[in-house]
Motif scaffolding. Sequence first.
Motif, PDB file in Angstrom:
ATOM      1  N   UNK A 260       0.863  -1.173   0.000  1.00 18.47           N
ATOM      2  CA  UNK A 260       0.000   0.000   0.000  1.00 18.47           C
ATOM      3  C   UNK A 260       0.902   1.226   0.000  1.00 18.47           C
ATOM      4  N   UNK A 261       1.241   1.783  -1.174  1.00 20.44           N
ATOM      5  CA  UNK A 261       2.187   2.898  -1.258  1.00 20.44           C
ATOM      6  C   UNK A 261       1.823   4.084  -0.372  1.00 20.44           C
ATOM      7  N   UNK A 262       0.522   4.400  -0.296  1.00 20.78           N
ATOM      8  CA  UNK A 262       0.117   5.556   0.513  1.00 20.78           C
ATOM      9  C   UNK A 262       0.409   5.348   1.986  1.00 20.78           C
ATOM     10  N   UNK A 263       0.352   4.091   2.440  1.00 22.03           N
ATOM     11  CA  UNK A 263       0.663   3.806   3.839  1.00 22.03           C
ATOM     12  C   UNK A 263       2.156   4.009   4.114  1.00 22.03           C
ATOM     13  N   UNK A 264       2.988   3.604   3.177  1.00 20.08           N
ATOM     14  CA  UNK A 264       4.429   3.797   3.329  1.00 20.08           C
ATOM     15  C   UNK A 264       4.752   5.282   3.377  1.00 20.08           C
ATOM     16  N   UNK A 265       4.189   6.034   2.451  1.00 14.42           N
ATOM     17  CA  UNK A 265       4.471   7.467   2.372  1.00 14.42           C
ATOM     18  C   UNK A 265       4.036   8.183   3.643  1.00 14.42           C
ATOM     19  N   UNK A 266       2.920   7.792   4.207  1.00  6.74           N
ATOM     20  CA  UNK A 266       2.375   8.489   5.375  1.00  6.74           C
ATOM     21  C   UNK A 266       3.040   8.091   6.683  1.00  6.74           C
ATOM     22  N   UNK A 267       3.644   6.909   6.739  1.00  5.95           N
ATOM     23  CA  UNK A 267       4.146   6.410   8.017  1.00  5.95           C
ATOM     24  C   UNK A 267       5.665   6.275   8.103  1.00  5.95           C
ATOM     25  N   UNK A 268       6.372   6.443   7.011  1.00  2.17           N
ATOM     26  CA  UNK A 268       7.832   6.398   7.036  1.00  2.17           C
ATOM     27  C   UNK A 268       8.327   7.825   7.274  1.00  2.17           C
ATOM     28  N   UNK A 269       8.783   8.122   8.487  1.00  2.00           N
ATOM     29  CA  UNK A 269       9.165   9.488   8.843  1.00  2.00           C
ATOM     30  C   UNK A 269      10.358   9.981   8.049  1.00  2.00           C
ATOM     31  N   UNK A 270      11.341   9.115   7.844  1.00  2.00           N
ATOM     32  CA  UNK A 270      12.516   9.522   7.080  1.00  2.00           C
ATOM     33  C   UNK A 270      12.137   9.822   5.634  1.00  2.00           C
ATOM     34  N   UNK A 271      11.253   8.992   5.070  1.00  2.00           N
ATOM     35  CA  UNK A 271      10.797   9.231   3.710  1.00  2.00           C
ATOM     36  C   UNK A 271      10.041  10.551   3.631  1.00  2.00           C
ATOM     37  N   UNK A 272       9.211  10.828   4.642  1.00  2.00           N
ATOM     38  CA  UNK A 272       8.492  12.098   4.682  1.00  2.00           C
ATOM     39  C   UNK A 272       9.450  13.276   4.762  1.00  2.00           C
ATOM     40  N   UNK A 273      10.503  13.137   5.565  1.00  2.00           N
ATOM     41  CA  UNK A 273      11.479  14.213   5.710  1.00  2.00           C
ATOM     42  C   UNK A 273      12.204  14.461   4.383  1.00  2.00           C
ATOM     43  N   UNK A 274      12.633  13.380   3.731  1.00  2.00           N
ATOM     44  CA  UNK A 274      13.305  13.525   2.440  1.00  2.00           C
ATOM     45  C   UNK A 274      12.362  14.133   1.400  1.00  2.00           C
ATOM     46  N   UNK A 275      11.112  13.704   1.451  1.00  2.00           N
ATOM     47  CA  UNK A 275      10.126  14.269   0.534  1.00  2.00           C
ATOM     48  C   UNK A 275       9.920  15.753   0.784  1.00  2.00           C
ATOM     49  N   UNK A 276       9.919  16.153   2.057  1.00  2.00           N
ATOM     50  CA  UNK A 276       9.763  17.560   2.400  1.00  2.00           C
ATOM     51  C   UNK A 276      10.942  18.386   1.912  1.00  2.00           C
ATOM     52  N   UNK A 277      12.162  17.854   2.075  1.00  2.00           N
ATOM     53  CA  UNK A 277      13.363  18.555   1.605  1.00  2.00           C
ATOM     54  C   UNK A 277      13.329  18.685   0.081  1.00  2.00           C
ATOM     55  N   UNK A 278      12.954  17.601  -0.578  1.00  2.00           N
ATOM     56  CA  UNK A 278      12.850  17.641  -2.040  1.00  2.00           C
ATOM     57  C   UNK A 278      11.835  18.691  -2.480  1.00  2.00           C
ATOM     58  N   UNK A 279      10.663  18.700  -1.844  1.00  2.00           N
ATOM     59  CA  UNK A 279       9.622  19.665  -2.204  1.00  2.00           C
ATOM     60  C   UNK A 279      10.097  21.098  -1.959  1.00  2.00           C
ATOM     61  N   UNK A 280      10.831  21.309  -0.846  1.00  2.00           N
ATOM     62  CA  UNK A 280      11.337  22.653  -0.537  1.00  2.00           C
ATOM     63  C   UNK A 280      12.340  23.107  -1.593  1.00  2.00           C
ATOM     64  N   UNK A 281      13.206  22.200  -2.025  1.00  2.00           N
ATOM     65  CA  UNK A 281      14.173  22.530  -3.073  1.00  2.00           C
ATOM     66  C   UNK A 281      13.463  22.878  -4.377  1.00  2.00           C
ATOM     67  N   UNK A 282      12.476  22.082  -4.728  1.00  2.00           N
ATOM     68  CA  UNK A 282      11.731  22.306  -5.964  1.00  2.00           C
ATOM     69  C   UNK A 282      10.971  23.627  -5.909  1.00  2.00           C
ATOM     70  N   UNK A 283      10.358  23.881  -4.751  1.00  2.00           N
ATOM     71  CA  UNK A 283       9.633  25.146  -4.586  1.00  2.00           C
ATOM     72  C   UNK A 283      10.601  26.321  -4.654  1.00  2.00           C
ATOM     73  N   UNK A 284      11.793  26.141  -4.069  1.00  2.00           N
ATOM     74  CA  UNK A 284      12.784  27.201  -4.098  1.00  2.00           C
ATOM     75  C   UNK A 284      13.231  27.532  -5.508  1.00  2.00           C
ATOM     76  N   UNK A 285      13.306  26.508  -6.371  1.00  2.00           N
ATOM     77  CA  UNK A 285      13.750  26.746  -7.744  1.00  2.00           C
ATOM     78  C   UNK A 285      12.720  27.522  -8.559  1.00  2.00           C
ATOM     79  N   UNK A 286      11.461  27.430  -8.148  1.00  2.00           N
ATOM     80  CA  UNK A 286      10.379  28.045  -8.913  1.00  2.00           C
ATOM     81  C   UNK A 286       9.931  29.371  -8.307  1.00  2.00           C
ATOM     82  N   UNK A 287       9.879  29.440  -6.977  1.00  2.00           N
ATOM     83  CA  UNK A 287       9.262  30.593  -6.329  1.00  2.00           C
ATOM     84  C   UNK A 287      10.242  31.567  -5.677  1.00  2.00           C
ATOM     85  N   UNK A 288      11.538  31.223  -5.634  1.00  2.00           N
ATOM     86  CA  UNK A 288      12.513  32.122  -5.018  1.00  2.00           C
ATOM     87  C   UNK A 288      13.176  32.991  -6.080  1.00  2.00           C
TER      88      UNK A 288
END
Length: 288
Positions: A260-288
């Motif tokens: 269940x991919x959605x369960x992994x994404x929601x409950x793996x804290x390290x994966x969530x943290x890496x995803x957050x860093x990735x999203x922040x980098x991507x947002x920075x490239x577009x909105x900064x």
Amino acid sequence: MRRARILLRACRPRQWVKNILVLTAPIAGGIAFHPQAIVQMTVAFIAFCVASSGVYLVNDVLDVEADRAHATKRRRPIASGELSVRAAQTAAAVLLPGALVISALLNWQLLVIVAIYEVVQLWYCLGMKHEPVIELTSVASGFLLRAIAGGVATQVGLSQWFLIAAGFGSLFMAAGKRYAEKRLVQDTNVAIRPVLDGYTATYLRFVWTLSAGVLVTTYSLWAFTLRQTSSNEWSVVSIVPFVMALLRYAVDVDSGAAGEPEEIVLHDRLLLMLGGIWAACLMGSVYV
């Protein structure tokens, strides 16, 4: 009220997490915070929630007997008898065309994407889920169409690298899900879905390994293309957390825990943290 809660549970709201994929193109296009785009993304998100709910109801009606013999699926509302087959059919008959109406309120392009999604998923429910490879690409198409929907809803141009990355990322998720299920069958001898008999674990490993390789390559090409229109290097920097997150998710896939991919994404804290860093980098490239 109780009946409404049971119906909602049968619509699998936890699966709606997948519909966040409609946000990817608008975010990458730099318009995610525009008031009009927020409305458009919301409409696309709701349309896919309604459409996917209708598909889940159809699937569970068709599989009701098999689900009743399954160790965990027998607890689903239709299989357990909490929700009657007739009520589920009526709800699906409202939700599926309802999603098309919601899409049409925005633009005809979104209507076409949602209609294709419904046709492919109903085709899957009506028999293609028993055909190896065909069912795998059908599942993957659901992820891809969500990503495309965000672009057509907000009129954001979709680059070739974005589409290829989204396509192979979708295939990676689908193959990982099947690999986890295959591992579970081998470990427990409990039947999950008949189509798994048509796959070997090594074949599924090949598919998700191939998909991951193409995904990393095309995402990197897309990030460098994005750099050409940006005033900073954040899109290129985003490759690092993206690859790390992919490798982290691959740990779950390889262990057979990605059923269940959605369960992994929601409950793996390290994966969530890496995803957050990735999203922040991507947002920075577009909105900064």
